[in-house]
Write an enzyme that holds these catalytic residues in place. Structure first.
Site, PDB file in Angstrom:
ATOM      1  N   LEU A   1       0.798  -1.194   0.069  1.00  0.00           N
ATOM      2  CA  LEU A   1      -0.082  -0.004  -0.008  1.00  0.00           C
ATOM      3  C   LEU A   1       0.675   1.282  -0.086  1.00  0.00           C
ATOM      4  CD1 LEU A   1      -2.815  -1.044   2.454  1.00  0.00           C
ATOM      5  CD2 LEU A   1      -2.947  -1.320  -0.038  1.00  0.00           C
TER       6      LEU A   1
ATOM      7  N   PHE B   1       4.473  -7.433  -9.881  1.00  0.00           N
ATOM      8  CA  PHE B   1       4.420  -6.008 -10.166  1.00  0.00           C
ATOM      9  C   PHE B   1       5.070  -5.109  -9.283  1.00  0.00           C
ATOM     10  CE2 PHE B   1       1.697  -6.502 -13.637  1.00  0.00           C
ATOM     11  CZ  PHE B   1       0.811  -7.436 -13.360  1.00  0.00           C
TER      12      PHE B   1
ATOM     13  N   SER C   1      10.052  -2.951 -18.675  1.00  0.00           N
ATOM     14  CA  SER C   1       9.402  -1.623 -19.264  1.00  0.00           C
ATOM     15  C   SER C   1      10.474  -1.607 -20.403  1.00  0.00           C
ATOM     16  CB  SER C   1       9.737  -0.646 -18.284  1.00  0.00           C
ATOM     17  OG  SER C   1       9.553   0.635 -19.112  1.00  0.00           O
TER      18      SER C   1
ATOM     19  N   THR D   1      11.533   1.061 -21.348  1.00  0.00           N
ATOM     20  CA  THR D   1      12.789   1.945 -20.835  1.00  0.00           C
ATOM     21  C   THR D   1      14.136   1.203 -21.012  1.00  0.00           C
ATOM     22  OG1 THR D   1      12.826   3.720 -19.265  1.00  0.00           O
ATOM     23  CG2 THR D   1      12.901   1.576 -18.473  1.00  0.00           C
TER      24      THR D   1
ATOM     25  N   TYR E   1      15.337   4.146 -11.978  1.00  0.00           N
ATOM     26  CA  TYR E   1      14.089   3.475 -12.166  1.00  0.00           C
ATOM     27  C   TYR E   1      14.404   2.469 -13.279  1.00  0.00           C
ATOM     28  CZ  TYR E   1      10.137   1.555 -14.493  1.00  0.00           C
ATOM     29  OH  TYR E   1       8.890   1.045 -15.202  1.00  0.00           O
TER      30      TYR E   1
ATOM     31  N   LYS F   1      15.075  -1.939 -13.442  1.00  0.00           N
ATOM     32  CA  LYS F   1      14.284  -2.723 -14.287  1.00  0.00           C
ATOM     33  C   LYS F   1      15.491  -3.669 -15.206  1.00  0.00           C
ATOM     34  CE  LYS F   1       9.984  -1.968 -13.435  1.00  0.00           C
ATOM     35  NZ  LYS F   1       9.262  -2.923 -12.798  1.00  0.00           N
TER      36      LYS F   1
ATOM     37  N   TYR G   1       6.672  -3.553 -21.042  1.00  0.00           N
ATOM     38  CA  TYR G   1       5.509  -2.801 -21.396  1.00  0.00           C
ATOM     39  C   TYR G   1       5.992  -1.476 -21.945  1.00  0.00           C
ATOM     40  CZ  TYR G   1       4.030  -5.135 -17.285  1.00  0.00           C
ATOM     41  OH  TYR G   1       3.809  -5.742 -15.843  1.00  0.00           O
TER      42      TYR G   1
ATOM     43  N   ASN H   1       2.919  11.357 -15.778  1.00  0.00           N
ATOM     44  CA  ASN H   1       2.580  10.700 -17.179  1.00  0.00           C
ATOM     45  C   ASN H   1       1.607  11.522 -17.678  1.00  0.00           C
ATOM     46  OD1 ASN H   1       3.048   7.630 -15.296  1.00  0.00           O
ATOM     47  ND2 ASN H   1       4.570   8.416 -16.984  1.00  0.00           N
TER      48      ASN H   1
ATOM     49  N   ARG I   1       5.023   7.764 -28.659  1.00  0.00           N
ATOM     50  CA  ARG I   1       5.044   6.863 -27.781  1.00  0.00           C
ATOM     51  C   ARG I   1       4.011   5.567 -28.327  1.00  0.00           C
ATOM     52  NH1 ARG I   1       8.840   9.269 -26.663  1.00  0.00           N
ATOM     53  NH2 ARG I   1       9.544   9.868 -24.568  1.00  0.00           N
TER      54      ARG I   1
END
Ligand code: WQD
Length: 344
Positions: free
Chosen positions: A38, A86, A131, A133, A156, A160, A184, A206, A238
């Site tokens: 959370l 995730f 990602s 990225t 970040y 990944k 993704y 975003n 994109r």
């Protein structure tokens, strides 16, 4: 044949992509355990999922950085058949400001989960949320999985790349691990019910959530970060994929592993629509579906932005038997419906 009562653990399952994937998994009859700390999601997302699937969900609030808690969790779920991972911090800009938190969270969470899965000493199917990225600015477009991995532009993005390498090395040493990384492109939109969707904390980084918040009057004006790029209209391009199509790609990847159709015990796939859309085209799509004239201005380029990225999805199409089905307009329509729901 797939045993759809397979038990799947979804870490980060209350997040944007996680929650949409839980809905798809439950609709296929999988038994689900959602794990989420959370830190970047809210418990109300559980209610949204239940309203859609009308099914109960086992939820556990666990900090995956804490190895003892992860060990205890998997001692209670030894019958797991698959994990979709995730759980990670995912804001590019924030990662530049607090890199150590990103390295600690994204890497230690993965290592703790993989260590406990290894102890089970049985075949485990593992899907990792990666990602596009990792490609940085690709030399060739559309981007295939043969595209070279570039030096990450942010902590970040680096997490990944590091996490993919951790999975590769673990799969090499442990044949019980059958893993797939899904890279993704740009996930957008929301479930058609508007019961779940994207919940950006604070000012959205975003494009699409910023557009819908500007449309709802929460933000006074969108800034388009640069219109002097070498593209058709000068703005970045994109591959914006509907989050429900993305969620279904996870089911396709999981089924490939559960059906033992995979080649090696580590595979990776680009998950996008295969179509590039410019920032201005996204704005036009929003204006068309909402019938609102969006208030925006052209500002300076954002540091770290690449010019253009869109996927060659033929590997996922052929091997995962998966195709994106929803259009940019359908994604923007669902994003706007969700924004109107949460702005009430
Ligand atoms: C898209 C385009 C911006 C906001 C990032 C991560 C990626 C994934 C998705 C986590 C760019 C422009 C944006 C705004 C704008 N994140 N833009 N005004 O940067 O392609 O991808 O988010 O998994 O890993 O890298 O997505 O939506 O931030 O930007 O003009 O207010 O929209 O310059 O060209 P991005 P984005």
């Amino acid at each position: 044949m797939i045993n759809h009562s397979s038990k799947i653990i979804v870490t980060g399952g209350l997040g944007f992509i996680g929650s949409h994937t839980v809905v798809e998994l439950q609709s296929k009859g999988f038994e689900i355990v959602v794990v989420d700390d959370l830190s970047n999601s809210s418990i109300e997302v559980l209610d949204g999922i239940k309203k859609i699937t009308k099914k109960n969900i086992v939820f556990e609030n666990i900090d995956l950085k804490n190895h003892n808690l992860v060990e205890d969790f998997f001692n209670r779920h030894k019958d797991v058949d698959g994990v979709i991972h995730f759980a990670a911090s995912k804001a590019v800009g924030e990662s530049v400001k607090i890199p150590l938190e990103y390295y600690e969270n994204n890497i230690s969470s993965l290592v703790n989960v993989l260590k406990e899965l290894q102890k089970l000493n049985k075949p485990i199917n593992f899907i990792f949320s990666s990602s596009c990225t990792v490609y940085g600015q690709a030399e060739r477009l559309p981007i295939t999985e043969k595209e070279s991995i570039k030096k990450a532009e942010s902590p970040y993005g680096n997490t990944k790349q590091i996490c993919e390498e951790i999975i590769i090395d673990t799969a090499k040493s442990n044949k019980n691990l059958n893993a797939i990384s899904l890279r993704y492109f740009n996930p957008i939109g929301a479930h058609e019910s508007a019961e779940i969707g994207e919940l950006p904390l604070g000012v959205p980084q975003n494009l699409v959530p910023f557009i819908t918040q500007a449309g709802a009057g929460i933000r006074s004006e969108l800034t388009v970060f640069g219109n002097d790029y070498p593209t058709s209209d000068g703005t970045c391009i994109r591959d914006f994929i509907h989050v429900v199509d993305l969620a279904k790609a996870h089911i396709a990847a999981l089924n490939r592993l559960l059906n033992k159709n995979h080649g090696s015990n580590y595979e990776f796939y680009n998950i996008g629509t295969g179509k590039g859309s410019s920032v201005l085209e996204v704005i036009k799509s929003f204006e068309k579906i909402s019938k609102i004239k969006l208030n925006y201005k052209i500002g300076p380029r954002r540091i770290g932005d690449i010019i253009s990225a869109y996927a060659d999805t033929s590997k996922a199409n052929n091997k995962l038997k998966w195709n994106s089905e929803l259009s940019l307009d359908q994604a923007m329509k669902s994003a706007w419906k969700w924004q109107q729901k949460i702005s009430k």
